[in-house]
Design an enzyme around this catalytic site. Sequence first.
Site, PDB file in Angstrom:
ATOM      1  CE  LYS A 256      17.086 -22.674 -24.878  1.00  0.00           C
ATOM      2  NZ  LYS A 256      18.321 -23.457 -24.948  1.00  0.00           N
ATOM      3  NE  ARG A 330      19.142 -33.221 -20.599  1.00  0.00           N
ATOM      4  CZ  ARG A 330      20.429 -33.020 -20.865  1.00  0.00           C
ATOM      5  NH1 ARG A 330      21.354 -33.575 -20.111  1.00  0.00           N
ATOM      6  NH2 ARG A 330      20.794 -32.273 -21.892  1.00  0.00           N
TER       7      ARG A 330
HETATM    8  N1  BES Z   1      15.942 -27.004 -26.690  1.00  0.00           N
HETATM    9  C1  BES Z   1      17.306 -26.986 -26.313  1.00  0.00           C
HETATM   10  C2  BES Z   1      18.223 -27.598 -27.368  1.00  0.00           C
HETATM   11  C3  BES Z   1      18.284 -26.942 -28.723  1.00  0.00           C
HETATM   12  C4  BES Z   1      19.326 -26.070 -29.017  1.00  0.00           C
HETATM   13  C5  BES Z   1      17.369 -27.232 -29.689  1.00  0.00           C
HETATM   14  C6  BES Z   1      19.401 -25.502 -30.263  1.00  0.00           C
HETATM   15  C7  BES Z   1      17.441 -26.657 -30.955  1.00  0.00           C
HETATM   16  C8  BES Z   1      18.473 -25.793 -31.237  1.00  0.00           C
HETATM   17  C9  BES Z   1      17.519 -27.783 -25.022  1.00  0.00           C
HETATM   18  O1  BES Z   1      16.442 -27.809 -24.137  1.00  0.00           O
HETATM   19  C10 BES Z   1      18.667 -27.173 -24.300  1.00  0.00           C
HETATM   20  O2  BES Z   1      18.566 -26.047 -23.951  1.00  0.00           O
HETATM   21  N2  BES Z   1      19.734 -27.939 -24.127  1.00  0.00           N
HETATM   22  C11 BES Z   1      20.894 -27.478 -23.466  1.00  0.00           C
HETATM   23  C12 BES Z   1      21.339 -28.548 -22.502  1.00  0.00           C
HETATM   24  C13 BES Z   1      22.414 -28.105 -21.547  1.00  0.00           C
HETATM   25  C14 BES Z   1      21.837 -27.114 -20.563  1.00  0.00           C
HETATM   26  C15 BES Z   1      22.939 -29.317 -20.827  1.00  0.00           C
HETATM   27  C16 BES Z   1      21.964 -27.218 -24.526  1.00  0.00           C
HETATM   28  O3  BES Z   1      22.042 -27.989 -25.490  1.00  0.00           O
HETATM   29  O4  BES Z   1      22.682 -26.241 -24.396  1.00  0.00           O
HETATM   30 ZN    ZN Z   2      16.423 -26.128 -22.819  1.00  0.00          ZN
END
Ligand code: BES
Ligand code: ZN
Length: 477
Positions: A256, A330
């Site tokens: 990230k 997931r």
């Molecule tokens: N933990 C994150 C989602 C999240 C984002 C939680 C902001 C709280 C605040 C999750 O694991 C994630 O990174 N999801 C990705 C999925 C994508 C790679 C398909 C996302 O939402 O960008």
């Molecule tokens: Zn994530």
Amino acid sequence: MKVDKSTRKPSSANIIYLIKSNNDLIDLNFSREEVSYIKNMRKAKKDIVEVNRFNKRLYIAYYPGQVSVNQKSEAIRVLGNKALGFLNGSKITKVVVSSTSFSGNDIIAFVEGMVLGNYQFLKYKTGENKKVNSLEEISIFSKEVSLKDIDELMVISSAVYNSRDYVNEPDSFMTAEQLAAEAKTLGDDSGAKVEIFTKKKIESLKMGGLLAVNRGSINPPTFTIFEWKPKNAVNDKPYVFVGKGVVYDTGGLSLKPSNFMETMKCDMAGAAAVIGGMYAISKLKLPVHVIGLIPATDNRPDGNAYTPGDVVTMFDGSTVEVLNTDAEGRMILADALSYAKKYDPELVIDIATLTGSASRAIGSQAMVGMKVNSGKEFVGLCKSADKVHERIVEFPMWDEYGDMLRSEIADRKNIGGAEAGAITAGKFLEHFTDYPYIHLDIAGPAFLAKSNAYRTVGGTGVGVRLFYEFIKSKVEG
Ligand code: BES
Ligand code: ZN
Ligand code: ZN
């Protein structure tokens, strides 16, 4: 914070009078000047009026105007939190809450707003930076509120406090093992059974999703089972809650950007909701068989980390092509959902900070909900959600969204496309279920950058009150 019932109002006490209209002022022994001051403030649309008697302070809090039943409870909680602001502002330690015209439920809602709003996370503040709220004790003066009501409020609030603490703790403290230990502590307190699977056990069970995410970490994963099975349970098949316990989400090799990573200690908020909810349910001895499952790990890009392009064999034997290691929630939830099959559950609800997509769609005022073969239960859950103001917005489970998860080389991939990310995540999870199922995405409401009334800054504990209220509704029918 201490809350009790009081049978008298000592003449030196600070008091909040909850009133419905200015007519209620007649019995309250205010002087004529004070009454005219209060009425003037009311005319100026104030809903809380402070009268400073120098040796004590008196407050008038007015019943909210025209709003629907659920919104009314919420308006009263918000009012309670506002009153709390006055008390802490005036460095008051003890207060009596008195009402002859509010119902018991309304008084409890008012005090709930005060108690939840008074939460602070000060563990890492030192010296003069550690500014503790002054209010320590609330006494309720009303025939409408019983000691049992107060006990229920306090257990639920302490469950929310714990849940918020877990989220607010940085991952250097709140590792997967620590999270499991916190569940055990609460289970021991409430009389529920808590079993913790170590890495060895998780390996022998072949929980491939959880192990894949853990590969980039130097800390072992855990899988915790929090079970409350009272003898007088009203249900034959258990309700199962599954909480995402990613104690820190760097994104893994699909790293990230740092401004998105900053708050990712909150990625175990689903697990915190399950632990808090299970604690409240078991501590208050609701006669319902309920099980909480918590898969936990951090998601990091160390040398052995799972890679974009990897294929992982999951706990249920199916395969997943990992195209983004940041879609890790997931992966670990899928294994827990497959594991839940062995209980032949009445209903499984998972709760997770799963997608930025959910948060972008509806923000922090609600969670996303999706249902599979659980129409009636979903309606019931939404009703509980409105009651506690942890609201649910339904997203569709239409099959076309599932098509976006097709993989060329494995049974499915772990990401859909650029669009509808919250929905494709739900579709991914659906594959691992064979029972009535509800998916909740709390990425929006789990963690706040600034406080919103009694929802304090940081972890909100969202889900705890919802789960308690939902399971309680199973008893009352
Ligand atoms: N933990 C994150 C989602 C999240 C984002 C939680 C902001 C709280 C605040 C999750 O694991 C994630 O990174 N999801 C990705 C999925 C994508 C790679 C398909 C996302 O939402 O960008
Ligand atoms: Zn994530
Ligand atoms: Zn995550």
